[in-house]
Design an enzyme around this catalytic site. Structure first.
Site, PDB file in Angstrom:
ATOM      1  N   SER A  16       0.827  -1.205   0.000  1.00 20.98           N
ATOM      2  CA  SER A  16       0.000   0.000   0.000  1.00 20.98           C
ATOM      3  C   SER A  16       0.867   1.263   0.000  1.00 20.98           C
ATOM      4  O   SER A  16       1.814   1.373   0.785  1.00 20.98           O
ATOM      5  CB  SER A  16      -0.875  -0.029   1.258  1.00 20.98           C
ATOM      6  OG  SER A  16      -1.716   1.075   1.277  1.00 20.98           O
ATOM      7  N   GLU A  55      -6.777  -2.701  -1.803  1.00 23.88           N
ATOM      8  CA  GLU A  55      -7.715  -3.329  -2.730  1.00 23.88           C
ATOM      9  C   GLU A  55      -7.571  -4.865  -2.776  1.00 23.88           C
ATOM     10  O   GLU A  55      -8.073  -5.520  -3.692  1.00 23.88           O
ATOM     11  CB  GLU A  55      -7.657  -2.628  -4.083  1.00 23.88           C
ATOM     12  CG  GLU A  55      -8.498  -1.348  -3.958  1.00 23.88           C
ATOM     13  CD  GLU A  55      -8.316  -0.263  -5.005  1.00 23.88           C
ATOM     14  OE1 GLU A  55      -9.346   0.216  -5.483  1.00 23.88           O
ATOM     15  OE2 GLU A  55      -7.184   0.110  -5.344  1.00 23.88           O
ATOM     16  N   HIS A  95      -4.711  -3.271 -11.772  1.00 25.52           N
ATOM     17  CA  HIS A  95      -5.738  -2.263 -11.504  1.00 25.52           C
ATOM     18  C   HIS A  95      -5.091  -0.886 -11.635  1.00 25.52           C
ATOM     19  O   HIS A  95      -4.067  -0.623 -11.018  1.00 25.52           O
ATOM     20  CB  HIS A  95      -6.300  -2.471 -10.095  1.00 25.52           C
ATOM     21  CG  HIS A  95      -7.109  -1.315  -9.610  1.00 25.52           C
ATOM     22  ND1 HIS A  95      -8.207  -0.845 -10.285  1.00 25.52           N
ATOM     23  CD2 HIS A  95      -6.965  -0.511  -8.525  1.00 25.52           C
ATOM     24  CE1 HIS A  95      -8.711   0.191  -9.626  1.00 25.52           C
ATOM     25  NE2 HIS A  95      -7.965   0.415  -8.567  1.00 25.52           N
ATOM     26  N   HIS A 108      -5.719   3.604 -12.394  1.00 25.14           N
ATOM     27  CA  HIS A 108      -6.612   4.766 -12.440  1.00 25.14           C
ATOM     28  C   HIS A 108      -6.175   5.596 -13.652  1.00 25.14           C
ATOM     29  O   HIS A 108      -6.039   6.807 -13.576  1.00 25.14           O
ATOM     30  CB  HIS A 108      -6.494   5.605 -11.167  1.00 25.14           C
ATOM     31  CG  HIS A 108      -6.842   4.850  -9.911  1.00 25.14           C
ATOM     32  ND1 HIS A 108      -6.672   5.383  -8.666  1.00 25.14           N
ATOM     33  CD2 HIS A 108      -7.351   3.615  -9.710  1.00 25.14           C
ATOM     34  CE1 HIS A 108      -7.063   4.504  -7.746  1.00 25.14           C
ATOM     35  NE2 HIS A 108      -7.473   3.422  -8.358  1.00 25.14           N
ATOM     36  N   HIS A 129     -13.676   5.577 -10.596  1.00 25.16           N
ATOM     37  CA  HIS A 129     -12.518   5.064  -9.881  1.00 25.16           C
ATOM     38  C   HIS A 129     -11.381   4.619 -10.803  1.00 25.16           C
ATOM     39  O   HIS A 129     -10.247   5.071 -10.648  1.00 25.16           O
ATOM     40  CB  HIS A 129     -12.992   3.900  -8.983  1.00 25.16           C
ATOM     41  CG  HIS A 129     -11.907   3.276  -8.178  1.00 25.16           C
ATOM     42  ND1 HIS A 129     -11.980   3.121  -6.822  1.00 25.16           N
ATOM     43  CD2 HIS A 129     -10.720   2.755  -8.521  1.00 25.16           C
ATOM     44  CE1 HIS A 129     -10.881   2.557  -6.366  1.00 25.16           C
ATOM     45  NE2 HIS A 129     -10.098   2.322  -7.384  1.00 25.16           N
TER      46      HIS A 129
HETATM   47 ZN   LIG Z   1      -8.073   1.847  -7.149  1.00 25.06          ZN
END
Ligand SMILES: [Zn+2]
Length: 217
Positions: free
Chosen positions: A47, A78, A97, A99, A160
């Site tokens: 993180s 996540e 993942h 953004h 998101h």
């Molecule tokens: Zn995210």
């Protein structure tokens, strides 16, 4: 769990995180990457860390059922989303993942992407659906993403970002680049009358070709 497999997954996740960081798909540390180890464990980016300064051993080993993790770094928030996808799809071994800008533009307008580009339908398997707007890392987000990803290689997450999956982590990474480009193409075509969709029969044919015949064996 096999420790050699954990090491291989840590190296792969770390290398992909650095590639993602230099490719412009993320700003700062937003976004995360994981690889499956086995039916119970995955390795995921930690993180809030600067991807350029990460080492393979910083990639966090997490139990997908209990979310317990090993080591001093906390895993990405996540984790529940990644774990839910691996538990739902046994053929998925890598998840990316992001953004990224254009995918997030579509996700913010809350518009799914119809099947419009050849590489999109091959690797993503058709239209790109939109998962609901939910709290990042929540059970609700996990359930909504699993649903949006059904039979697909990628999905948008409302307001998101985007998530892509692959039989390998490099495949999931390619899928995230293809999704980002598809979003850009969709947006560009709006100024010239909008895209023409690829027929369902062609989508099925080309996706099947990619999954069974494309590349080196
Ligand atoms: Zn995210």
């Amino acid at each position: 769990m096999n420790r050699d497999k954990v090491k291989v997954a840590q190296i792969e996740v770390c290398e992909t995180a650095k590639k993602m960081s230099s490719s412009g798909l993320v700003a700062g540390t937003w976004g995360n990457i994981s690889a499956r180890v086995d039916d119970e464990y995955m390795v995921i980016t930690p993180s809030g860390m600067d991807y350029d300064r990460l080492f393979p051993e910083d990639m966090v080993l997490v139990n997908m059922k209990t979310f317990e993790y090993e080591g001093k770094l906390k895993p990405s928030v996540e984790v529940p989303v990644h774990a839910a996808v691996y538990l739902d799809r046994e053929t998925v071994n890598g998840i990316v993942h992001t953004h990224s800008t254009y995918a997030l533009t579509m996700a913010t307008a809350r518009k799914p992407i119809p099947p419009i580009c050849d590489d999109q339908v091959q690797i993503l398997g058709g239209d790109v659906r939109l998962a609901d707007y939910t709290m990042p890392g929540s059970k609700e987000m996990a359930a909504s993403v699993v649903e949006a990803l059904k039979d697909r290689g990628g999905a948008l997450i409302a307001n998101h970002g985007a998530i892509t999956v692959g039989r390998t982590l490099p495949e999931a990474f390619t899928a995230s680049q293809v999704l980002e480009k598809t979003a850009l193409i969709y947006i560009n075509t709006q100024s010239i009358g909008g895209p023409v969709e690829i027929s369902r029969a062609d989508v099925e044919f080309f996706h099947d070709f990619f999954m069974t015949k494309y590349g080196q064996k």
